[in-house]
Each structure stands twice: as structure tokens, then as C-alpha cells.
Design a protein around this motif. Structure first.
Motif, PDB file in Angstrom:
ATOM      1  N   ASN A 267    -110.427  -7.178  61.010  1.00 44.31           N
ATOM      2  CA  ASN A 267    -111.329  -6.820  59.921  1.00 44.31           C
ATOM      3  C   ASN A 267    -110.690  -6.983  58.554  1.00 44.31           C
ATOM      4  O   ASN A 267    -111.087  -6.326  57.604  1.00 44.31           O
ATOM      5  CB  ASN A 267    -111.812  -5.381  60.105  1.00 44.31           C
ATOM      6  CG  ASN A 267    -112.624  -5.230  61.369  1.00 44.31           C
ATOM      7  OD1 ASN A 267    -113.468  -6.068  61.668  1.00 44.31           O
ATOM      8  ND2 ASN A 267    -112.359  -4.192  62.134  1.00 44.31           N
ATOM      9  N   ILE A 268    -109.722  -7.866  58.473  1.00 39.63           N
ATOM     10  CA  ILE A 268    -109.041  -8.124  57.210  1.00 39.63           C
ATOM     11  C   ILE A 268    -109.511  -9.459  56.657  1.00 39.63           C
ATOM     12  O   ILE A 268    -109.403 -10.489  57.325  1.00 39.63           O
ATOM     13  CB  ILE A 268    -107.519  -8.141  57.387  1.00 39.63           C
ATOM     14  CG1 ILE A 268    -107.031  -6.775  57.881  1.00 39.63           C
ATOM     15  CG2 ILE A 268    -106.817  -8.528  56.093  1.00 39.63           C
ATOM     16  CD1 ILE A 268    -107.369  -5.623  56.939  1.00 39.63           C
ATOM     17  N   TYR A 269    -110.030  -9.447  55.444  1.00 40.33           N
ATOM     18  CA  TYR A 269    -110.549 -10.661  54.833  1.00 40.33           C
ATOM     19  C   TYR A 269    -109.582 -11.263  53.820  1.00 40.33           C
ATOM     20  O   TYR A 269    -109.531 -12.480  53.656  1.00 40.33           O
ATOM     21  CB  TYR A 269    -111.891 -10.384  54.167  1.00 40.33           C
ATOM     22  CG  TYR A 269    -112.976 -10.082  55.144  1.00 40.33           C
ATOM     23  CD1 TYR A 269    -113.303  -8.773  55.478  1.00 40.33           C
ATOM     24  CD2 TYR A 269    -113.676 -11.104  55.774  1.00 40.33           C
ATOM     25  CE1 TYR A 269    -114.290  -8.490  56.400  1.00 40.33           C
ATOM     26  CE2 TYR A 269    -114.682 -10.827  56.695  1.00 40.33           C
ATOM     27  CZ  TYR A 269    -114.971  -9.521  57.000  1.00 40.33           C
ATOM     28  OH  TYR A 269    -115.949  -9.245  57.914  1.00 40.33           O
ATOM     29  N   TYR A 270    -108.855 -10.435  53.121  1.00 41.25           N
ATOM     30  CA  TYR A 270    -107.921 -10.902  52.122  1.00 41.25           C
ATOM     31  C   TYR A 270    -106.533 -10.315  52.395  1.00 41.25           C
ATOM     32  O   TYR A 270    -106.402  -9.158  52.791  1.00 41.25           O
ATOM     33  CB  TYR A 270    -108.340 -10.476  50.710  1.00 41.25           C
ATOM     34  CG  TYR A 270    -109.563 -11.177  50.189  1.00 41.25           C
ATOM     35  CD1 TYR A 270    -110.842 -10.728  50.498  1.00 41.25           C
ATOM     36  CD2 TYR A 270    -109.437 -12.293  49.361  1.00 41.25           C
ATOM     37  CE1 TYR A 270    -111.961 -11.372  50.016  1.00 41.25           C
ATOM     38  CE2 TYR A 270    -110.554 -12.944  48.862  1.00 41.25           C
ATOM     39  CZ  TYR A 270    -111.811 -12.485  49.192  1.00 41.25           C
ATOM     40  OH  TYR A 270    -112.917 -13.127  48.709  1.00 41.25           O
ATOM     41  N   MET A 271    -105.530 -11.127  52.138  1.00 38.86           N
ATOM     42  CA  MET A 271    -104.149 -10.672  52.149  1.00 38.86           C
ATOM     43  C   MET A 271    -103.519 -11.061  50.816  1.00 38.86           C
ATOM     44  O   MET A 271    -103.894 -12.080  50.221  1.00 38.86           O
ATOM     45  CB  MET A 271    -103.352 -11.326  53.287  1.00 38.86           C
ATOM     46  CG  MET A 271    -103.854 -10.999  54.676  1.00 38.86           C
ATOM     47  SD  MET A 271    -103.452  -9.327  55.186  1.00 38.86           S
ATOM     48  CE  MET A 271    -101.672  -9.455  55.393  1.00 38.86           C
ATOM     49  N   ALA A 272    -102.563 -10.269  50.381  1.00 34.68           N
ATOM     50  CA  ALA A 272    -101.921 -10.578  49.099  1.00 34.68           C
ATOM     51  C   ALA A 272    -100.473 -10.109  49.108  1.00 34.68           C
ATOM     52  O   ALA A 272    -100.086  -9.240  49.888  1.00 34.68           O
ATOM     53  CB  ALA A 272    -102.671  -9.912  47.951  1.00 34.68           C
ATOM     54  N   TRP A 273     -99.715 -10.725  48.228  1.00 31.19           N
ATOM     55  CA  TRP A 273     -98.354 -10.286  47.949  1.00 31.19           C
ATOM     56  C   TRP A 273     -98.305  -9.737  46.526  1.00 31.19           C
ATOM     57  O   TRP A 273     -98.805 -10.370  45.596  1.00 31.19           O
ATOM     58  CB  TRP A 273     -97.365 -11.444  48.079  1.00 31.19           C
ATOM     59  CG  TRP A 273     -97.095 -11.842  49.490  1.00 31.19           C
ATOM     60  CD1 TRP A 273     -97.698 -12.845  50.186  1.00 31.19           C
ATOM     61  CD2 TRP A 273     -96.147 -11.257  50.385  1.00 31.19           C
ATOM     62  NE1 TRP A 273     -97.204 -12.915  51.462  1.00 31.19           N
ATOM     63  CE2 TRP A 273     -96.225 -11.952  51.603  1.00 31.19           C
ATOM     64  CE3 TRP A 273     -95.232 -10.213  50.274  1.00 31.19           C
ATOM     65  CZ2 TRP A 273     -95.430 -11.637  52.705  1.00 31.19           C
ATOM     66  CZ3 TRP A 273     -94.432  -9.900  51.364  1.00 31.19           C
ATOM     67  CH2 TRP A 273     -94.536 -10.604  52.556  1.00 31.19           C
ATOM     68  N   TYR A 274     -97.682  -8.582  46.411  1.00 26.34           N
ATOM     69  CA  TYR A 274     -97.443  -7.956  45.119  1.00 26.34           C
ATOM     70  C   TYR A 274     -95.941  -7.788  44.948  1.00 26.34           C
ATOM     71  O   TYR A 274     -95.171  -7.863  45.909  1.00 26.34           O
ATOM     72  CB  TYR A 274     -98.088  -6.565  45.072  1.00 26.34           C
ATOM     73  CG  TYR A 274     -99.573  -6.541  44.872  1.00 26.34           C
ATOM     74  CD1 TYR A 274    -100.444  -6.886  45.905  1.00 26.34           C
ATOM     75  CD2 TYR A 274    -100.129  -6.162  43.654  1.00 26.34           C
ATOM     76  CE1 TYR A 274    -101.809  -6.854  45.719  1.00 26.34           C
ATOM     77  CE2 TYR A 274    -101.500  -6.118  43.466  1.00 26.34           C
ATOM     78  CZ  TYR A 274    -102.329  -6.461  44.502  1.00 26.34           C
ATOM     79  OH  TYR A 274    -103.690  -6.422  44.308  1.00 26.34           O
ATOM     80  N   ARG A 275     -95.539  -7.517  43.724  1.00 28.09           N
ATOM     81  CA  ARG A 275     -94.140  -7.184  43.492  1.00 28.09           C
ATOM     82  C   ARG A 275     -94.026  -6.145  42.389  1.00 28.09           C
ATOM     83  O   ARG A 275     -94.902  -6.023  41.544  1.00 28.09           O
ATOM     84  CB  ARG A 275     -93.333  -8.440  43.118  1.00 28.09           C
ATOM     85  CG  ARG A 275     -93.690  -9.046  41.773  1.00 28.09           C
ATOM     86  CD  ARG A 275     -92.928 -10.349  41.576  1.00 28.09           C
ATOM     87  NE  ARG A 275     -93.227 -10.961  40.280  1.00 28.09           N
ATOM     88  CZ  ARG A 275     -92.792 -12.165  39.919  1.00 28.09           C
ATOM     89  NH1 ARG A 275     -92.059 -12.896  40.760  1.00 28.09           N
ATOM     90  NH2 ARG A 275     -93.094 -12.646  38.725  1.00 28.09           N
TER      91      ARG A 275
ATOM     92  N   TYR B 274     -91.004  -6.641  46.955  1.00 28.15           N
ATOM     93  CA  TYR B 274     -92.213  -7.373  47.280  1.00 28.15           C
ATOM     94  C   TYR B 274     -92.985  -6.649  48.377  1.00 28.15           C
ATOM     95  O   TYR B 274     -92.400  -6.276  49.409  1.00 28.15           O
ATOM     96  CB  TYR B 274     -91.879  -8.797  47.712  1.00 28.15           C
ATOM     97  CG  TYR B 274     -91.548  -9.690  46.550  1.00 28.15           C
ATOM     98  CD1 TYR B 274     -90.342  -9.537  45.849  1.00 28.15           C
ATOM     99  CD2 TYR B 274     -92.430 -10.673  46.122  1.00 28.15           C
ATOM    100  CE1 TYR B 274     -90.044 -10.338  44.754  1.00 28.15           C
ATOM    101  CE2 TYR B 274     -92.142 -11.484  45.034  1.00 28.15           C
ATOM    102  CZ  TYR B 274     -90.942 -11.304  44.358  1.00 28.15           C
ATOM    103  OH  TYR B 274     -90.649 -12.100  43.274  1.00 28.15           O
ATOM    104  N   TYR B 275     -94.299  -6.495  48.140  1.00 30.48           N
ATOM    105  CA  TYR B 275     -95.162  -5.771  49.060  1.00 30.48           C
ATOM    106  C   TYR B 275     -96.283  -6.672  49.562  1.00 30.48           C
ATOM    107  O   TYR B 275     -96.854  -7.456  48.803  1.00 30.48           O
ATOM    108  CB  TYR B 275     -95.798  -4.563  48.377  1.00 30.48           C
ATOM    109  CG  TYR B 275     -94.823  -3.539  47.891  1.00 30.48           C
ATOM    110  CD1 TYR B 275     -94.305  -3.604  46.602  1.00 30.48           C
ATOM    111  CD2 TYR B 275     -94.422  -2.490  48.715  1.00 30.48           C
ATOM    112  CE1 TYR B 275     -93.408  -2.644  46.138  1.00 30.48           C
ATOM    113  CE2 TYR B 275     -93.529  -1.530  48.263  1.00 30.48           C
ATOM    114  CZ  TYR B 275     -93.031  -1.617  46.980  1.00 30.48           C
ATOM    115  OH  TYR B 275     -92.135  -0.678  46.535  1.00 30.48           O
TER     116      TYR B 275
END
Length: 125
Positions: free
Chosen positions: A29-37, A93-94
Motif C-alpha cells: 500500500n505504498i505509492y511513493y518513496m523518498a529520500w530525505y537528509r 539520510y532517511y
């Protein structure tokens, strides 16, 4: 509930490369994934995102042309290939996941319900 686990961080000299990985416990049920820092003393910022069903990607201006986000659905894993690293890329990084079907922008943090624990990237000059 979705658990995210990042790996691949480390120390590298400027100009070098690293590849971060983010494994998800439940991708269905995950549509978007992202990397943050987040660098010390700075706010967290989004750097790369991917719309899973079409593999559409988006990047922060600061990393365009140097970072690439990709996915391996069979492994339930998202990657962040980081090339031409700069000292200013030093940060924790997350990985983040969103169950929302449509996002108004790539990096509004409130859209991402699930977060990993982070992996440290240190770039020396």
C-alpha cells in the motif's frame, strides 16, 4: 504498519560515490518513496522521490544530475545512487514511504507516514 531499514551509508572523499538502500517490510500500500537528509543544525530536506507504479522520479535542485533514485519491487527496496559527492552532502539520510495515492509535491513531510532510522553519509574534502 511499514518498517523501513536504510543501509549503505559511510564515509567517502569528495567526488566519490555511495549507494543507499531502503528495505520495506510491506510494499503493498505504498505509492511513493523518498529520500530525505538532515545535516547538523539544518532542517530535514527531501532530495529524491519515486512514484512506484510508474517509476516517475523527482529531485531537489541540489542533487539533480548527481543522485539517482531507483527501485527493485521484487526486493521491496529503493536505492539512492549518489555520485560526485560534495562535502555539503554530509548528513543523516532517511528513507520515507507514503500510502497516499496522489501527492501535491514530492517532499511535503506530512505526506510520508513511515520513516526509517537513518544512515549517516560523511563526505570529506
Amino acid at each position: 504498519q511499514v518498517q523501513l531499514v536504510e543501509s549503505g551509508g559511510g564515509s567517502v572523499q569528495a567526488g566519490g560515490s555511495l549507494r543507499l538502500s531502503c528495505g520495506a517490510s510491506n510494499y503493498a500500500n505504498i505509492y511513493y518513496m523518498a529520500w530525505y537528509r538532515q545535516a547538523p543544525g539544518k532542517e530535514r530536506e527531501g532530495v529524491a522521490g519515486i512514484y512506484r507504479s510508474r517509476a516517475t522520479t523527482g529531485y531537489a535542485d541540489s542533487v539533480k544530475g548527481r543522485f539517482t533514485i531507483s527501485q527493485d519491487n521484487a526486493k521491496k527496496t529503493v536505492y539512492l545512487q549518489m555520485n560526485s559527492l560534495l562535502p555539503e552532502d554530509t548528513a543523516m539520510y532517511y528513507c520515507a514511504a507514503s500510502p497516499r495515492f496522489s501527492l501535491g509535491s514530492w517532499f511535503r513531510e506530512s505526506d510520508y507516514y513511515y520513516w526509517g532510522q537513518g544512515t549517516q553519509v560523511t563526505v570529506s574534502s
